[in-house]
Design a protein around this motif. Sequence first.
Motif, PDB file in Angstrom:
ATOM      1  N   LYS A  58      11.473   1.354 -15.339  1.00 14.51           N
ATOM      2  CA  LYS A  58      11.346   0.136 -14.539  1.00 14.51           C
ATOM      3  C   LYS A  58      10.366   0.391 -13.395  1.00 14.51           C
ATOM      4  O   LYS A  58      10.395   1.436 -12.753  1.00 14.51           O
ATOM      5  CB  LYS A  58      12.704  -0.298 -13.973  1.00 14.51           C
ATOM      6  CG  LYS A  58      13.734  -0.564 -15.027  1.00 14.51           C
ATOM      7  CD  LYS A  58      13.352  -1.724 -15.900  1.00 14.51           C
ATOM      8  CE  LYS A  58      14.424  -1.990 -16.933  1.00 14.51           C
ATOM      9  NZ  LYS A  58      13.904  -2.403 -18.198  1.00 14.51           N
ATOM     10  N   LEU A  59       9.495  -0.572 -13.142  1.00 12.81           N
ATOM     11  CA  LEU A  59       8.542  -0.456 -12.048  1.00 12.81           C
ATOM     12  C   LEU A  59       9.192  -0.868 -10.732  1.00 12.81           C
ATOM     13  O   LEU A  59      10.005  -1.790 -10.709  1.00 12.81           O
ATOM     14  CB  LEU A  59       7.322  -1.348 -12.308  1.00 12.81           C
ATOM     15  CG  LEU A  59       6.443  -0.977 -13.488  1.00 12.81           C
ATOM     16  CD1 LEU A  59       5.335  -2.005 -13.654  1.00 12.81           C
ATOM     17  CD2 LEU A  59       5.855   0.399 -13.302  1.00 12.81           C
ATOM     18  N   PRO A  60       8.837  -0.198  -9.656  1.00 10.23           N
ATOM     19  CA  PRO A  60       9.381  -0.610  -8.354  1.00 10.23           C
ATOM     20  C   PRO A  60       8.771  -1.936  -7.931  1.00 10.23           C
ATOM     21  O   PRO A  60       7.653  -2.275  -8.322  1.00 10.23           O
ATOM     22  CB  PRO A  60       8.950   0.527  -7.427  1.00 10.23           C
ATOM     23  CG  PRO A  60       7.743   1.109  -8.069  1.00 10.23           C
ATOM     24  CD  PRO A  60       7.950   0.943  -9.554  1.00 10.23           C
ATOM     25  N   MET A  61       9.510  -2.695  -7.130  1.00  9.15           N
ATOM     26  CA  MET A  61       8.977  -3.937  -6.606  1.00  9.15           C
ATOM     27  C   MET A  61       7.846  -3.609  -5.628  1.00  9.15           C
ATOM     28  O   MET A  61       7.971  -2.696  -4.823  1.00  9.15           O
ATOM     29  CB  MET A  61      10.066  -4.724  -5.877  1.00  9.15           C
ATOM     30  CG  MET A  61      11.118  -5.320  -6.801  1.00  9.15           C
ATOM     31  SD  MET A  61      10.442  -6.577  -7.899  1.00  9.15           S
ATOM     32  CE  MET A  61      10.059  -7.854  -6.746  1.00  9.15           C
ATOM     33  N   PRO A  62       6.740  -4.344  -5.722  1.00  8.59           N
ATOM     34  CA  PRO A  62       5.640  -4.061  -4.786  1.00  8.59           C
ATOM     35  C   PRO A  62       6.010  -4.472  -3.367  1.00  8.59           C
ATOM     36  O   PRO A  62       6.768  -5.411  -3.158  1.00  8.59           O
ATOM     37  CB  PRO A  62       4.499  -4.919  -5.324  1.00  8.59           C
ATOM     38  CG  PRO A  62       5.147  -5.989  -6.129  1.00  8.59           C
ATOM     39  CD  PRO A  62       6.425  -5.414  -6.646  1.00  8.59           C
ATOM     40  N   THR A  63       5.485  -3.746  -2.414  1.00  5.78           N
ATOM     41  CA  THR A  63       5.694  -4.107  -1.021  1.00  5.78           C
ATOM     42  C   THR A  63       4.578  -5.057  -0.600  1.00  5.78           C
ATOM     43  O   THR A  63       3.417  -4.897  -1.003  1.00  5.78           O
ATOM     44  CB  THR A  63       5.681  -2.861  -0.122  1.00  5.78           C
ATOM     45  OG1 THR A  63       4.460  -2.173  -0.314  1.00  5.78           O
ATOM     46  CG2 THR A  63       6.836  -1.950  -0.465  1.00  5.78           C
TER      47      THR A  63
END
Length: 42
Positions: free
Chosen positions: A36-41
């Motif tokens: 899973k990719l982290p949510m972008p900041t």
Amino acid sequence: MLSEEGMPIGIQIIGRPWKDQEVLAIAKAIESRLPKLPMPTL
């Protein structure tokens, strides 16, 4: 999946006409095997 620079790597899935369910099943199988990719900041 991220590149060495931290950018997301995408894929394109192309299917036969009127075979949307096949394309979605392939996409689901690929997605379930990738981290899973982290949510972008922002």
